[in-house]
Scaffold this motif. Structure first.
Motif, short mmCIF file in Angstrom:
data_model
loop_
_atom_site.label_atom_id
_atom_site.label_comp_id
_atom_site.label_asym_id
_atom_site.label_seq_id
_atom_site.Cartn_x
_atom_site.Cartn_y
_atom_site.Cartn_z
N ASN A 12 0.44 -0.98 -0.24
CA ASN A 12 0.07 0.07 0.31
C ASN A 12 0.43 0.98 0.24
OD1 ASN A 12 -3.26 -0.46 0.81
ND2 ASN A 12 -2.23 -2.05 1.63
N ARG A 13 1.79 0.87 0.22
CA ARG A 13 3.34 3.09 0.67
C ARG A 13 4.74 2.16 -0.14
NH1 ARG A 13 -1.85 3.61 1.66
NH2 ARG A 13 -2.36 4.99 4.34
N GLY A 14 4.48 1.34 -0.98
CA GLY A 14 5.21 1.06 -1.87
C GLY A 14 5.77 -0.45 -1.89
N ASP A 15 6.77 -0.77 -2.03
CA ASP A 15 7.26 -1.97 -2.16
C ASP A 15 7.71 -2.49 -1.41
OD1 ASP A 15 7.15 -1.78 -5.21
OD2 ASP A 15 9.38 -1.81 -5.42
N GLY A 54 7.97 -28.38 9.32
CA GLY A 54 7.70 -28.93 7.74
C GLY A 54 6.91 -27.54 7.40
N ALA A 55 8.10 -26.13 8.12
CA ALA A 55 6.98 -25.18 6.90
C ALA A 55 8.10 -24.47 6.09
CB ALA A 55 6.95 -24.45 8.42
N VAL A 56 6.79 -23.77 5.45
CA VAL A 56 6.74 -22.41 4.09
C VAL A 56 7.28 -21.54 5.44
CG1 VAL A 56 7.34 -21.20 2.32
CG2 VAL A 56 6.87 -23.89 2.43
N VAL A 57 8.54 -20.78 5.49
CA VAL A 57 8.90 -19.94 6.59
C VAL A 57 8.62 -18.26 5.41
CG1 VAL A 57 9.47 -18.65 8.37
CG2 VAL A 57 10.15 -21.05 8.32
N ILE A 58 7.68 -17.16 5.87
CA ILE A 58 8.01 -16.06 4.46
C ILE A 58 7.20 -14.94 5.77
CG2 ILE A 58 7.22 -17.32 3.36
CD1 ILE A 58 4.04 -15.70 3.39
N GLY A 59 7.25 -14.13 5.68
CA GLY A 59 7.27 -12.50 6.43
C GLY A 59 7.39 -11.48 5.89
N PRO A 60 6.85 -10.53 5.40
CA PRO A 60 7.39 -9.04 4.91
C PRO A 60 8.08 -7.97 5.93
CG PRO A 60 5.05 -9.08 5.79
CD PRO A 60 5.19 -10.08 6.44
N ASP A 61 9.15 -7.20 5.36
CA ASP A 61 9.09 -6.27 6.31
C ASP A 61 8.05 -5.28 6.35
OD1 ASP A 61 12.24 -6.94 6.73
OD2 ASP A 61 12.71 -6.22 5.38
N HIS A 62 7.61 -5.11 7.82
CA HIS A 62 6.71 -3.90 7.34
C HIS A 62 6.86 -2.56 6.37
CE1 HIS A 62 4.06 -6.46 9.49
NE2 HIS A 62 5.27 -6.07 10.69
N GLY A 66 12.53 -2.21 7.87
CA GLY A 66 13.40 -2.50 6.99
C GLY A 66 14.06 -2.26 5.97
N LEU A 67 14.14 -3.43 4.58
CA LEU A 67 14.22 -3.80 3.49
C LEU A 67 12.87 -2.73 2.41
CD1 LEU A 67 16.40 -6.36 2.67
CD2 LEU A 67 17.33 -4.06 2.41
N SER A 68 11.95 -2.97 3.08
CA SER A 68 10.70 -1.77 2.44
C SER A 68 10.77 -0.80 2.39
CB SER A 68 8.85 -2.69 2.91
OG SER A 68 9.47 -4.58 2.99
N GLN A 69 9.76 -0.47 1.42
CA GLN A 69 9.84 1.26 1.05
C GLN A 69 8.95 2.41 2.10
OE1 GLN A 69 9.05 1.55 -2.75
NE2 GLN A 69 11.15 1.16 -4.23
N GLY A 70 8.30 3.21 2.10
CA GLY A 70 8.18 3.86 3.10
C GLY A 70 9.45 4.96 3.93
N GLU A 71 8.38 5.65 4.20
CA GLU A 71 9.40 6.95 5.50
C GLU A 71 9.22 6.09 6.54
OE1 GLU A 71 10.81 10.23 6.65
OE2 GLU A 71 10.45 9.64 5.00
#
Length: 275
Positions: A12-15, A54-62, A66-71
């Protein structure tokens, strides 16, 4: 040790930068939802434990983290962060349509994970909350009542009894070391009220874990909301002497084993296939 790969998804606020630890024989998808000011790069050891079960582990940097865009650390609307999380989950559900989804949220991430689960109960097989930021009034959101926000660095001794956790946190360039943004505090208050006034967690198996010596997110502040929205399968685990980051505590192995065992006990497919 599973290898972490990075992908980009439009948020919603960039990549958004999304971390993924794939599994050649997956039984479920574990979604890590990180806390304020941090990023998924701090969760390799958590992914290691979940991967073995047995997990596929995922998660975003909000957004703004971290490495996500945004102020940096500025979130004007936490509904958009919950939507971002949903986009990430939907993306990986397309790749693993038959796997159950387990959501694991820490601190601010516990707030986000709780709201996502309230809105998408049919899509969540289990919810684990680590020191979740919940409560109509909290010490963190009370900062918004101050005329000027404090700009002192976080006392890293509040994170863990393991001093190396604090040193690594201080040296991590992707961690935010500055003050809160007022807009973020205000939107936190809005979201915390939405959760409190929202639906129960229904039949979603939920494990609330909290350090008894957590001075950042107080156990007794989180309790009223969790008691109000608790569903029919609700468990508590209070880690004696632990501080805020229970996954980074001196007894982290025991804590993460408890997380793994809870997931295994709620997912028969995992229980029958992975020990």
């Amino acid at each position: 040790m599973p290898t972490r790969t990075l992908h980009s998804i439009k948020g919603n606020r960039g990549d958004l930068t999304v971390s993924c630890w794939e599994n050649e024989a997956p039984y479920y998808v574990a979604v890590l939802v990180h806390g304020y000011g941090e990023h998924l790069g701090r969760y390799q050891h958590v992914a290691d434990v979940l991967h073995v079960s047995g997990a596929v582990v995922i998660g975003p940097d909000h957004q703004g983290h971290g490495l996500s865009q945004g102020e940096r650390v500025e979130i004007a609307d936490f509904d958009s962060v919950v939507e971002d999380l949903g986009q990430v989950i939907d993306h990986y559900k397309q790749r693993h349509p038959d796997l159950p989804v387990v959501v694991i949220g820490h601190s601010m991430g516990g707030m986000i994970a709780t709201r996502y689960t309230q809105l998408h109960q049919d899509e969540v097989a289990a919810l684990i909350l680590s020191g979740p930021l919940l409560g109509v009034r909290t010490a963190i959101t009370d900062l918004d009542d101050l005329a000027s926000l404090p700009d002192e660095p976080l006392d890293t001794k509040t994170l863990s009894r393991d001093s190396s956790v604090g040193r690594d946190y201080e040296a991590d360039a992707l961690v935010w070391h500055g003050p809160f943004k007022r807009s973020t505090l205000q939107s936190m208050k809005v979201m915390l009220n939405k959760i409190y006034e929202g639906t129960s967690l229904g039949v979603v198996p939920t494990l609330w874990m909290h350090g008894t010596e957590d001075k950042l997110v107080l156990l007794e502040e989180s309790r009223p909301t969790l008691e109000k929205i608790a569903g029919g399968d609700f468990s508590c685990s209070f880690i004696k002497g632990a501080r805020h980051e229970i996954f980074n505590e001196t007894n982290r192995n025991e804590v993460l084993e408890e997380v793994r065992d809870f997931i295994v006990s709620r997912l028969p497919k995992v229980e029958n296939s992975r020990k």
